[in-house]
Scaffold this motif. Structure first.
Motif, PDB file in Angstrom:
ATOM      1  N   UNK A 151       6.544  26.973  13.725  1.00 49.91           N
ATOM      2  CA  UNK A 151       7.875  27.553  13.595  1.00 49.91           C
ATOM      3  C   UNK A 151       8.305  27.259  12.174  1.00 49.91           C
ATOM      4  N   UNK A 152       8.926  28.213  11.558  1.00 53.74           N
ATOM      5  CA  UNK A 152       9.257  28.015  10.155  1.00 53.74           C
ATOM      6  C   UNK A 152      10.618  28.625   9.876  1.00 53.74           C
ATOM      7  N   UNK A 153      11.344  27.974   8.999  1.00 53.23           N
ATOM      8  CA  UNK A 153      12.579  28.551   8.499  1.00 53.23           C
ATOM      9  C   UNK A 153      12.452  28.613   6.989  1.00 53.23           C
ATOM     10  N   UNK A 154      12.831  29.717   6.413  1.00 55.99           N
ATOM     11  CA  UNK A 154      12.781  29.842   4.960  1.00 55.99           C
ATOM     12  C   UNK A 154      14.190  30.108   4.481  1.00 55.99           C
ATOM     13  N   UNK A 155      14.598  29.298   3.559  1.00 58.97           N
ATOM     14  CA  UNK A 155      15.952  29.437   3.035  1.00 58.97           C
ATOM     15  C   UNK A 155      15.917  30.347   1.819  1.00 58.97           C
ATOM     16  N   UNK A 156      16.681  31.402   1.860  1.00 57.09           N
ATOM     17  CA  UNK A 156      16.764  32.289   0.688  1.00 57.09           C
ATOM     18  C   UNK A 156      18.224  32.342   0.280  1.00 57.09           C
ATOM     19  N   UNK A 157      18.686  31.377  -0.488  1.00 57.21           N
ATOM     20  CA  UNK A 157      20.126  31.278  -0.735  1.00 57.21           C
ATOM     21  C   UNK A 157      20.679  32.471  -1.492  1.00 57.21           C
ATOM     22  N   UNK A 158      19.881  33.038  -2.434  1.00 62.23           N
ATOM     23  CA  UNK A 158      20.436  34.120  -3.223  1.00 62.23           C
ATOM     24  C   UNK A 158      20.540  35.400  -2.414  1.00 62.23           C
ATOM     25  N   UNK A 196      16.859  19.667  11.907  1.00 65.99           N
ATOM     26  CA  UNK A 196      17.110  18.579  10.955  1.00 65.99           C
ATOM     27  C   UNK A 196      17.056  19.080   9.519  1.00 65.99           C
ATOM     28  N   UNK A 197      16.049  19.913   9.258  1.00 62.32           N
ATOM     29  CA  UNK A 197      15.778  20.298   7.877  1.00 62.32           C
ATOM     30  C   UNK A 197      16.795  21.286   7.336  1.00 62.32           C
ATOM     31  N   UNK A 198      17.187  22.258   8.178  1.00 68.11           N
ATOM     32  CA  UNK A 198      17.993  23.358   7.673  1.00 68.11           C
ATOM     33  C   UNK A 198      19.361  23.458   8.329  1.00 68.11           C
ATOM     34  N   UNK A 229      16.141  20.430   3.318  1.00 70.87           N
ATOM     35  CA  UNK A 229      15.192  21.441   2.868  1.00 70.87           C
ATOM     36  C   UNK A 229      15.857  22.729   2.416  1.00 70.87           C
ATOM     37  N   UNK A 230      17.171  22.759   2.499  1.00 73.63           N
ATOM     38  CA  UNK A 230      17.843  23.920   1.921  1.00 73.63           C
ATOM     39  C   UNK A 230      17.646  23.886   0.415  1.00 73.63           C
ATOM     40  N   UNK A 231      17.618  25.056  -0.158  1.00 71.52           N
ATOM     41  CA  UNK A 231      17.276  25.116  -1.573  1.00 71.52           C
ATOM     42  C   UNK A 231      18.340  24.477  -2.453  1.00 71.52           C
ATOM     43  N   UNK A 232      19.560  24.386  -1.956  1.00 79.66           N
ATOM     44  CA  UNK A 232      20.577  23.802  -2.837  1.00 79.66           C
ATOM     45  C   UNK A 232      20.526  22.281  -2.865  1.00 79.66           C
ATOM     46  N   UNK A 233      19.674  21.678  -2.061  1.00 75.71           N
ATOM     47  CA  UNK A 233      19.456  20.238  -2.193  1.00 75.71           C
ATOM     48  C   UNK A 233      18.331  20.035  -3.195  1.00 75.71           C
ATOM     49  N   UNK A 234      18.656  19.394  -4.308  1.00 72.78           N
ATOM     50  CA  UNK A 234      17.664  19.272  -5.385  1.00 72.78           C
ATOM     51  C   UNK A 234      17.076  17.867  -5.416  1.00 72.78           C
ATOM     52  N   UNK A 235      15.802  17.817  -5.715  1.00 69.28           N
ATOM     53  CA  UNK A 235      15.149  16.522  -5.890  1.00 69.28           C
ATOM     54  C   UNK A 235      15.222  16.109  -7.354  1.00 69.28           C
ATOM     55  N   UNK A 236      14.934  14.837  -7.567  1.00 69.56           N
ATOM     56  CA  UNK A 236      14.945  14.342  -8.934  1.00 69.56           C
ATOM     57  C   UNK A 236      13.841  15.036  -9.749  1.00 69.56           C
ATOM     58  N   UNK A 274       7.764  27.876  -0.541  1.00 72.83           N
ATOM     59  CA  UNK A 274       7.880  27.034   0.638  1.00 72.83           C
ATOM     60  C   UNK A 274       6.487  26.764   1.150  1.00 72.83           C
ATOM     61  N   UNK A 275       6.251  25.543   1.552  1.00 68.93           N
ATOM     62  CA  UNK A 275       4.974  25.193   2.157  1.00 68.93           C
ATOM     63  C   UNK A 275       5.278  24.633   3.530  1.00 68.93           C
ATOM     64  N   UNK A 276       4.695  25.236   4.534  1.00 66.63           N
ATOM     65  CA  UNK A 276       4.889  24.717   5.890  1.00 66.63           C
ATOM     66  C   UNK A 276       3.571  24.090   6.316  1.00 66.63           C
TER      67      UNK A 276
END
Lengths: 352, 365, 789, 251
Positions: free
Chosen positions: C256-263, C318-320, C345-352, C747-749
């Protein structure tokens, strides 16, 4: 002796360096003195697009934070600035065809012909991406690279934005990625910027295939307009579109409620660069589109160049749009209104 | 007064451990005052049994070194070496000394939910019940308390061990300890009856429950006379000591060592050796019941110690076999353990009883 | 000066009359509480096993914190696990020592910018850090020696670097380059990019599907061979799925996969489904739909239709933050800790971001925020009531209440438990019978998927093997194959054979890992030792082939990093016979042991239907009678050219699962032998595809020198690229979504077999006896880092 | 083909005789092994397993061979390698062993062969700050505590594993030849689009790109093909993307 394999490329070349009016200053300081500080700047961001250092927008103005350390003094900004040596254009310009159109596929503001033009160009394979301005949650503009027609289903892409968008920096990115060509929509100042870029650099000549201009009287800075609208009690989370028709500014909310006020009220927050802009119809574009000059529900399309003509022919062939008569004379009032701004240029230039 | 001392000395001297090898040494002892008495006291059989063998010294050393032997042997069977680097030229023989000293010096944590007094008392008390059965176990001819009911007494005392384990679990007041305790209680019922029947079968066979007499009556070792009872007794011992495959109450991976999950420091150290204590006693009992106790070819010069020697050797053999099971078997489930105890073992124990009766009958006839 | 917690231990050790004795005893009796948090635990197991035998140093592994005096923190401490680490440390009696092994526990290692990790040194005082990923057993033993020396009073780092001055010079100051990562602006995310493939059955299937799903679908596209994407609307999703299930024989969800496409203001939700019928086996149908990107997006759950989607849906919640309506687990967090950022895992959460140069003011250590609870200060060493409350693991109040009503006993097992791995089980039992087991996974959730979409494609190669370093090659192979499929690269024949050899060796290694942990759970240490001795041989081969014991990162898109010498191949053949000989002994002492047989037989039975419903995969599924092996159903590498058999069984109990894998070991050995023979008959060199090398064709037998030049700018064509690979514990599914422009995946699932098997463990252990839970658990070879990713 | 090659595995069914037999086997193996053990233990730290030459351990660095191409830093999956400016203004790598995962992607990306693998892998650090290794400390082989007097190799004899012990210390570093040379050079493919920003010249660590302003307002850009190492930094940094790496043919 060593030679590079493959004929592609050369290891020696020359670059013409533009002249500096202020000799002992960097090019950016020249630009600042001549364009930005004199309120000539239209915020088209052509300079930001080309600058390898980091020209950007600070507040409502184009600026370059830490230019003392980061400016490479290459002169590209000066080379591409359409207003560094300002040759104001006005009038209706040359055109091949002057028609009114209404897209059958897209329901947007007026005839949605801007969308139709770019989508058709995408479908023709003339371009592989079109640049559109969209909205984020806070109603600010953000650039969107449309690569497939279906992506235009996104509601925020349609409609006039009435705030500045960073079209040209996005164009620069797009030019780097594109394989076939880029199509772009912009206000007259942006069109001028594109033309200037194309004039200076072959890479833009080759890769920017379609430039659609918009009829434009004036534009607003996001900060100003958002503050203004908030004062009028507009809730951004519900706002779905804004319109200027018949001297009125109309903000439509998602629940159907409309907030209207006279255009006069917003006049004081019109961007300063618009005060010296004389071009209403984007004379330099491949095709200009606007609502003035045609019936309600239709868009006026001024086809000026060959690429645009091809696209229009394609649309006609596929019957993606209805076409009708347009009346060039209806544009005269606004053309002349803008032409009247020529006097501001001189007075501003004199004051600097 | 002197009379009392003399009577005492007489009693002491009449029941001395005779070791021909050190006799010359003993003869020279009277030159040193008091030492003579002390040595005589030490060599007094009950005291010797209590303090040296099978009592504190050999027992203690067993506790200290037997885990090392077990770990080394299991390691060998498992393609590795076991404790080694601590004095490596001796193969890490004092590993357990280090472990026990570490436990001794380490903090003893009594957690908030524990029943504090019992939590601390039980480990120390449990060491006492290790000493009690030792009084009745003869090493060769040396025994602390000689009674015709020794076997029964030992069996009764051995039955105290599980009670202490139940005590640990109860005092710990922890979920895993609770489950472990319940399992221990179940297992206790599973092995105790066949185990006692097997012992009784041997008592019937020898016609006595005096260990010394038993040893003398095993011209043919009990294990040959009644192998079924021996097997039941051995499996019972494995169950009682919680050895594989019956390490059910304190199964490490399931219950984090069950009843003693909460113990630390020296309290754990004492619990850790508890199964070795029990193993030692049961091996000794097995030696007496099935392997002829201290009987064996007399070794010249050792005198009474010859019996002690054979007794220790046999006990260790049983102990080693018992503990080597760890390398061979995985663990049974609780219900399987119970089933094994209640059906095959009980049946086998009764068969063992029958064999004993047959043997007795044959002997009588 | 304040006394630190670290100093206190040494002070305790050095006080009192018996100091020398105390020091000596402590030195030789360091019992590590094996804090098996993640992959370094594999190497700890090797150190404890006969290859290195930690017990030699008096270091006896002890699972119980009260009796241990030494923690080896094995790798990553996640936010969820941090609390457990502190609790265990508090439970240990003084004096106690802590070693952190593996890079994850130091500056984060490969997971340095993960949203879910903490630094152990923020939680407990650490005595020694041992670098490596994973550490080698030697390194681990060096750490033990270092602690021993510390107890003796020599507290030193065991390496001494020599300082050599760099050449002076008068060069000009150079500009530092910027990041090599390219993120396309407003990327185009498509999962149904059509591709022309020669696949007759697929065309028929699409026709069939169109007929069956008339009016329910928006589009049906063949995206690759064996991959079909079905687009539908959120309203029709359930109906479409029901139709597929009823008429097409689709019976399980692969991913099962969710892909966030914010734009584009949307989430794409996709279900990858398939069926275990003969023709549908290799096919994956991707049903996907788009939902609006609101704060609480909703979609109907398919868990009631396909139970196998259940846990994945909870994970994606949890992720999205996507609500799957109808799934009961939508309250609270499943995989993440309470203090992990929401919807990471939403795209607006940025990693360092990575730093490529050392500049003043930029810290060396990544910004990892310590967990929120406060350890007591040294001035007041005891906890206050509120701090204590804070430290406690969250209890399942409703479960406890319900259990009380039903007169059941509840035990919380794990996450630190000698027989649970790093996973918490809430076990409800009535008497000795398990009523229900509630899993609480995520103690090793290291945010693989988020990290993967922020790294270059090539940088993800080491990342993909980290979930399961007991089976690294197969984990790698899946990812690399997805890339190769996307690029349409044909791998050179020699490389294919070598990959097969390594994949099978890796499989053997993983099976022996499971076959080693299983005896341990059964209390049979000999089985563990024997099995790990054989595994040690496999690792010896690995190290000779690749240079690393557990994490080779050897398979790269287009081939392998370098050719393998004939000497190593000879050695490989010899080792296979040694494996057979030692395996015989292992079987005799452990597998055929009647005690074990009685423990396994008819325990934890999953019938064929149940197994499919729970979505279990791999040898465990085959043990229940489903004849599905990716190597047979959709052969990759050279599996179709070699002569071997996949195993199956129909009992579906623990016995079947163990014996099935035992047989697979033998089959794998057979494959290795055949492949080695084949490779030796081939000319050397040419192990990387020239298509991918481009200008660097000369590097085709050894990539050394040009790895980054070749792979740095790797960009996949746009679309979704899904590969299924038969890893040791089952089907591992990688689904890479590329926008066609960025050199990082969009995205990598990753669906690992253990994650799918988790549901099976729960089902199989219901109604069994308490002790059987561990039999079932271990018979599934559950490896928590793999499940949690 | 699919179904035929499936093998059905059935677990054993025991009767009493089998039970006794298997019990005997199990005990037999244990007894046999305790008498003649097949011990497989390496007595670390008193002896050490000999690792093959391709073992991936700590990393050494040779500044003479470094072309400062940043490839090691870019490819590092753990971001453990970060470049530091040396006194000669060149960028040289530093390794943070608190993050290094020993994948040696850096070594495989180093076309000059400046990064080299050692066999050092058994190290314990007292504190985390010391795990950062500056360039200066990567040049010479570090000393580690070694208690080993022998080294062990795994060997197969008579189809079984044997441990071959040899007296002496195993070496920790072996010099390997540098990777094959594949010379590349940077060239400009679209000179007209050059904006003259000179970023390429700035970023070039070898001064291979020169930019000189000639009178008459032209900027003359020149790539010295002999100096160019083909590292590709200029190609990557060029904002107009008009530079390209080309294969070089030396005559």
């Amino acid at each position: 002796m060593a030679t590079a394999m493959g004929a592609a490329g050369q290891s020696e070349w020359e670059v013409a360096v533009p002249e500096k009016p202020l000799k002992d200053k960097t090019y950016f300081e020249n630009l600042k003195a001549k364009v930005i500080d004199t309120n000539l700047c239209s915020r088209c961001l052509t300079c930001a697009a080309i600058c390898p250092g980091g020209i950007t927008v600070v507040g409502n103005k184009v600026d370059f934070p830490d230019y003392e350390t980061k400016c490479l003094d290459c002169g590209a900004c000066v080379r591409v600035c359409p207003r560094f040596v300002y040759e104001p254009k006005s009038g209706l310009g040359d055109y091949i065809e002057f028609i009114a159109g209404r897209s059958k596929r897209f329901a947007g503001q007026d005839g949605a012909m801007v969308t139709e033009l770019l989508v058709s160009a995408l479908e023709m394979g003339m371009i592989d991406r079109g640049l559109f301005a969209g909205r984020d949650e806070k109603w600010a503009t953000e650039m969107f690279h449309v690569r497939e027609p279906e992506q235009l289903a996104i509601t925020t892409l349609g409609g006039t934005k009435y705030t500045f968008a960073d079209v040209l920096p996005a164009l620069k990115e797009a030019v780097g990625f594109t394989k076939r060509g880029v199509g772009i929509v912009g206000t007259p100042c942006i069109v001028s910027g594109v033309r200037k870029l194309q004039q200076e650099y072959p890479i833009f000549r080759e890769r920017v295939k379609l430039v659609v201009g918009l009829f434009c009287t004036e534009n607003f800075h996001y900060g100003d307009i958002s503050k203004f609208l908030q004062e009028k009690g507009v809730d951004f989370s519900k706002l779905i579109k804004t319109d200027i028709t018949k001297g009125k500014f109309i903000a439509t909310m998602s629940d159907g409620e409309k907030v209207k006020f006279k255009i006069k009220e917003v006049e004081e927050i019109v961007a300063s660069g618009c005060g010296v802009c004389t071009d209403f119809t984007a004379v330099e574009s491949d095709a200009s589109v606007g609502s003035v000059g045609s019936e309600k529900g239709f868009s006026t399309v001024v086809v000026r160049e060959e690429p645009a003509k091809k696209v229009i022919d394609f649309i006609k062939e596929k019957e993606h749009a209805d076409f009708g008569e347009a009346k060039p004379e209806e544009l005269d009032y606004l053309i002349n209104l803008k032409k009247g701004r020529e006097k501001n240029i001189n007075s501003d230039a004199a004051s600097s | 007064m002197m009379e009392i001392i003399n009577t005492l000395m007489e009693t002491v001297m009449s029941n001395q451990v005779s070791i021909p090898l050190i006799e010359p040494m003993l003869d020279s002892l009277p030159e040193i005052p008091m030492l003579q008495y002390m040595v005589a006291f030490m060599l007094w059989k009950p005291i010797f049994a209590l303090l040296i063998c099978p009592g504190l010294t050999v027992g203690g050393l067993s506790l200290l070194f037997f885990p090392w032997i077990e770990r080394k042997l299991c390691g060998r069977a498992q393609w590795r070496v076991g404790p080694h680097e601590i004095v490596w030229w001796l193969g890490g023989v004092i590993q357990l000394l280090a472990d026990s000293l570490r436990f001794l010096f380490q903090e003893v944590i009594v957690h908030k939910d524990a029943h504090r007094p019992y939590f601390l008392q039980f480990p120390f008390l449990s060491f006492m019940i290790f000493l009690l059965p030792l009084l009745f176990i003869p090493a060769g001819t040396i025994v602390a308390i000689q009674t015709p009911y020794a076997i029964q007494i030992i069996l009764a005392l051995v039955c105290l061990f599980p009670l202490f384990i139940l005590g640990f679990g109860w005092a710990s007041n922890s979920r895993f300890a609770y489950i472990g305790t319940v399992r221990e209680a179940f297992m206790y019922f599973a092995y105790e009856i066949p185990f006692i029947i097997a012992a009784i079968a041997m008592i019937i066979l020898y016609g006595t429950s005096d260990p010394l007499l038993m040893a003398s009556r095993q011209s043919i070792p009990g294990i040959i006379l009644n192998p079924v009872a021996a097997l039941v007794f051995f499996i019972g011992a494995a169950m009682a000591t919680g050895r594989m495959p019956f390490e059910i109450p304190d199964s490490d991976q399931e219950l984090c060592a069950g009843p003693h999950v909460e113990y630390s420091g020296i309290a754990f150290g004492l619990i850790y050796v508890l199964c070795y204590e029990k193993g030692y006693i049961l091996s000794a009992l097995m030696t007496i019941l099935f392997l002829g106790g201290g009987s064996g070819p007399a070794i010249a010069g050792l005198g009474d110690l010859s019996g002690v020697f054979w007794f220790v050797v046999k006990t260790y053999l049983v102990l080693t076999t018992l503990f080597m099971l760890r390398a061979v078997y995985p663990r049974y489930r609780l219900d399987q353990g119970l089933k094994l105890g209640w059906s095959p073992m009980l049946v086998m124990a009764i068969i063992g009883l029958a064999i004993s009766l047959v043997v007795v009958a044959v002997r009588v006839i | 000066m304040e006394e630190t917690e670290k100093d206190r231990n040494i002070r305790i050790l050095h006080s009192g009359v018996f100091t020398p004795l105390r020091r000596w005893a402590t030195k030789w009796s360091l019992w590590p509480c094996h804090f098996l948090t993640s992959c370094c635990g594999v190497e700890l197991a090797h150190t404890g096993a006969c290859g290195y035998d930690m017990e030699r140093l008096g270091t006896l592994n002890m699972g119980i914190s009260r009796q241990a005096n030494f923690i080896m923190v094995e790798g990553t401490i996640t936010r969820k696990m941090a609390r457990a680490l502190r609790i265990v440390w508090e439970q240990m009696p003084d004096p106690k020592f802590v070693n952190v092994i593996g890079a994850c526990g130091q500056r984060g290692g490969i997971f340095w910018n993960s949203y879910n990790i903490t630094r152990p040194s923020d939680i407990v005082p650490v005595d020694f850090f041992i670098p490596g990923c994973p550490i080698t057993p030697e390194g681990l033993l060096r750490g033990v020696r270092a602690v021993q020396e510390k107890i003796e009073g020599r507290d030193n780092t065991t390496i001494r670097f020599k300082h050599v001055e760099l050449p002076p010079g008068d060069g000009e100051e150079n500009r530092a380059p910027t990041t090599p990562k390219i993120f396309a602006p407003t990327p185009l995310v498509r999962v149904d990019v059509p591709r022309d493939v020669d696949w007759a059955f697929g065309n028929d299937l699409v026709k069939n599907l169109k007929a069956q799903l008339n009016g329910l679908y928006t589009s049906i596209t063949i995206t690759e061979k064996n991959r079909i994407a079905i687009k539908t609307t959120p309203e029709n999703l359930v109906e479409t799925s029901r139709k597929l299930s009823d008429t097409m024989g689709v019976d399980h969800v692969k991913s099962v996969n969710v892909i966030d496409v914010p734009h584009e203001r949307k989430f794409m939700v996709e279900y990858m489904v398939s069926g275990y019928t003969e023709e549908l086996m290799p096919v994956i149908l991707t049903i996907f739909t788009e939902i609006g990107r609101e704060a609480e997006p909703e979609i109907t759950s398919l868990a009631s239709l396909w139970e196998s989607a259940n846990y994945s849906e909870r994970e994606l919640h949890d992720f999205f933050g996507v609500q799957f309506k109808g799934n009961k687990g939508m309250k609270g967090k499943f995989l993440l800790a309470p203090d992990t950022p929401d919807t990471p895992l939403r795209k607006d959460f940025k990693l360092e971001e990575e730093q490529y140069t050392i500049e003043e003011g930029v810290p060396l250590t990544p910004a990892i925020t310590p967990p929120h609870y406060t350890p007591p200060s040294s001035s007041s060493p005891s906890y206050t009531e509120s701090e204590l409350e804070d430290l406690k693991m969250p209890a399942y109040e409703d479960v406890l209440k319900e259990a009380e009503k039903n007169d059941e006993f509840v035990a919380f097992i794990g996450p630190h438990h000698s027989g649970s791995g790093h996973l918490r089980w809430v076990m409800r039992m009535k008497g000795d019978i398990i009523k229900d087991v509630i899993p609480d996974p995520g103690y090793v959730h290291r945010s693989m998927e988020k990290i993967a979409e922020n790294r270059l494609y090539i940088q993800n190669v080491p990342l993909t093997e980290r979930p399961n370093i007991s089976d690294p090659i197969n984990m790698n192979l899946g990812y690399v194959r997805a890339i190769e499929n996307a690029l349409g690269i044909e791998v050179p024949e020699r490389a294919k054979y070598i990959r097969t050899i390594m994949a099978e060796l890796s499989r053997i290694g993983a099976f022996f890992y499971d076959m080693g942990i299983f005896p341990l759970f059964m209390g049979h240490s000999t089985g563990f030792m024997y099995s790990f001795a054989i595994r040690e041989m496999v690792l010896e081969l690995m190290v000779r082939m690749t240079g690393s014991r557990c994490t080779p990162s050897f398979i790269i898109p287009g081939g392998i990093r370098r050719d393998i010498s004939d000497d190593v191949l000879d050695r490989t053949r010899n080792f296979t016979s040694a494996i057979h000989k030692r395996l015989k002994k292992y079987e005799n002492i452990f597998v055929y042991n009647p005690v074990l047989i009685s423990r396994m037989k008819e325990v934890g039975v999953l019938t064929r239907e149940e197994a499919i419903r729970c979505g279990i995969v791999g040898p465990f599924l085959r043990a229940s009678g489903v004849e599905y092996d990716v190597r047979k159903a959709e052969p990759y590498e050279v599996y179709d050219k070699l002569d071997w058999e996949a195993t199956t069984g129909d009992a579906g109990d623990c016995l079947g699962r163990i014996f099935g894998r035992l047989e697979e070991i033998k089959q794998s050995v057979e494959i290795v032998r055949q492949a080695v023979d084949a490779v030796q008959g081939m000319p050397r060199g040419g192990v990387i595809s020239e298509e991918i090398l481009g200008d660097y064709k000369e590097a085709s037998d050894d990539i050394r020198g040009y790895l980054y030049n070749v792979y740095g700018d790797l960009v996949l064509p746009k679309g979704e690229w899904t590969s299924v690979t038969e890893a040791a514990r089952g089907t591992v599914l990688y689904s890479i979504i590329s926008d066609g422009e960025s050199n990082v995946p969009y995205r990598v699932r990753i669906i690992t077999p253990c994650w799918m098997n988790l549901r099976g463990i729960i089902e199989a252990s219901k109604g069994e006896r308490v002790a059987d839970f561990w039999t079932v658990y271990a018979s599934f070879g559950y490896f928590p880092p793999e499940a949690d990713r | 083909m699919k179904m035929k090659s499936m093998k059905k595995v059935v677990g054993p069914e025991y009767n009493l005789g089998d039970k006794i037999k298997t019990n005997v086997y199990a005990v037999g193996v244990a007894m046999q092994e305790s008498v003649y053990p097949h011990t497989a233990t390496v007595f670390y730290p008193r002896e050490r397993k000999k690792m093959p030459d391709n073992f991936r351990g700590f990393i050494l660095f040779d500044p003479d061979k470094c072309i400062s191409c940043f490839n090691c830093s870019f490819v590092c999956p753990a971001n453990a390698i970060r470049m530091k400016e040396a006194p000669n203004k060149r960028y040289y790598p530093t390794v943070d062993y608190g993050r290094c995962i020993f994948c040696h992607f850096c070594i495989d990306s180093c076309s000059g062969g400046a990064l080299k693998a050692t066999k050092i892998h058994d190290v314990a650090y007292k504190d985390m700050d010391a795990m950062f290794t500056p360039t200066e400390e990567m040049i010479e082989l570090p000393e580690i505590i070694r208690e080993d007097k022998k080294y062990v190799e795994y060997e197969i004899k008579e189809d079984d594993l044997h441990l071959k012990r040899t007296k002496g210390e195993d070496y920790l570093f072996v010099e390997v030849p540098p990777p094959k040379e594949i010379p590349m050079v940077s060239t400009c493919i679209d000179p007209g689009s050059c904006i003259g920003c000179r970023v390429c010249a700035d970023v070039c660590e070898h001064g291979a790109i020169s930019a000189s302003v000639e009178d008459g307002g032209t900027l003359r850009m020149k790539i010295d093909t002999d100096e160019c190492t083909g590292c590709g930094l200029c190609v990557k940094e060029c904002s107009m993307q008009i530079l390209m790496l080309n294969k070089l043919e030396r005559e």
